[in-house]
Design a protein around this motif. Structure first.
Motif, PDB file in Angstrom:
ATOM      1  N   LYS A   4       0.850  -1.189   0.000  1.00  0.00           N
ATOM      2  CA  LYS A   4       0.000   0.000   0.000  1.00  0.00           C
ATOM      3  C   LYS A   4       0.883   1.236   0.000  1.00  0.00           C
ATOM      4  N   TYR A   5       0.607   2.094  -0.932  1.00  0.00           N
ATOM      5  CA  TYR A   5       1.381   3.327  -1.078  1.00  0.00           C
ATOM      6  C   TYR A   5       0.599   4.498  -0.501  1.00  0.00           C
ATOM      7  N   SER A   6       1.334   5.424   0.066  1.00  0.00           N
ATOM      8  CA  SER A   6       0.690   6.607   0.654  1.00  0.00           C
ATOM      9  C   SER A   6       0.862   7.845  -0.221  1.00  0.00           C
ATOM     10  N   SER A   7       1.754   7.738  -1.242  1.00  0.00           N
ATOM     11  CA  SER A   7       1.954   8.892  -2.118  1.00  0.00           C
ATOM     12  C   SER A   7       2.438   8.426  -3.490  1.00  0.00           C
ATOM     13  N   PHE A   8       2.280   9.316  -4.458  1.00  0.00           N
ATOM     14  CA  PHE A   8       2.775   9.014  -5.795  1.00  0.00           C
ATOM     15  C   PHE A   8       4.303   8.999  -5.832  1.00  0.00           C
ATOM     16  N   ASP A  12       6.594   6.205  -7.562  1.00  0.00           N
ATOM     17  CA  ASP A  12       7.632   6.554  -8.531  1.00  0.00           C
ATOM     18  C   ASP A  12       8.993   5.994  -8.108  1.00  0.00           C
ATOM     19  N   LYS A  13       9.276   6.061  -6.826  1.00  0.00           N
ATOM     20  CA  LYS A  13      10.540   5.544  -6.312  1.00  0.00           C
ATOM     21  C   LYS A  13      10.648   4.042  -6.560  1.00  0.00           C
ATOM     22  N   LEU A  18      12.602  -0.692  -9.708  1.00  0.00           N
ATOM     23  CA  LEU A  18      12.297  -1.844 -10.556  1.00  0.00           C
ATOM     24  C   LEU A  18      12.901  -1.681 -11.953  1.00  0.00           C
ATOM     25  N   LYS A  19      12.856  -0.476 -12.463  1.00  0.00           N
ATOM     26  CA  LYS A  19      13.431  -0.194 -13.777  1.00  0.00           C
ATOM     27  C   LYS A  19      14.938  -0.443 -13.766  1.00  0.00           C
TER      28      LYS A  19
END
Length: 79
Positions: A4-8, A12-13, A18-19
């Motif tokens: 669960k993410y709390s921010s964009f 992005d991080k 992953l990239k």
């Protein structure tokens, strides 16, 4: 397991991580492929065969590393 993410910014991080992991894995795969191809060249196979056997060149590692490739190159250039 979902994260669960709390921010964009956190999304992005993780995407950037992953990239980068993907790029590293691609480069490792490419390196491994190139090492495999190099291991099966006629020169490499012959050098390994000579180094693994009791040949006349036993004990002359430097000579073997220089002479064998020269002989192989000369042989293949004649054809």
């Amino acid at each position: 397991m979902t994260k669960k993410y709390s921010s964009f910014a956190a999304i992005d991080k993780d995407l950037e991580i992953l990239k980068l992991q993907k790029r590293i894995d691609e480069r490792k795969l490419n390196l491994s492929f190139n090492q495999t191809v190099d291991a099966f060249t006629p020169t490499t196979i012959l050098q390994k065969a000579i180094s693994n056997s009791d040949s006349l060149l036993y004990g002359f590692g430097i000579v073997r590393k220089i002479v064998v490739p020269l002989l192989i190159n000369k042989f293949f250039k004649k054809k």
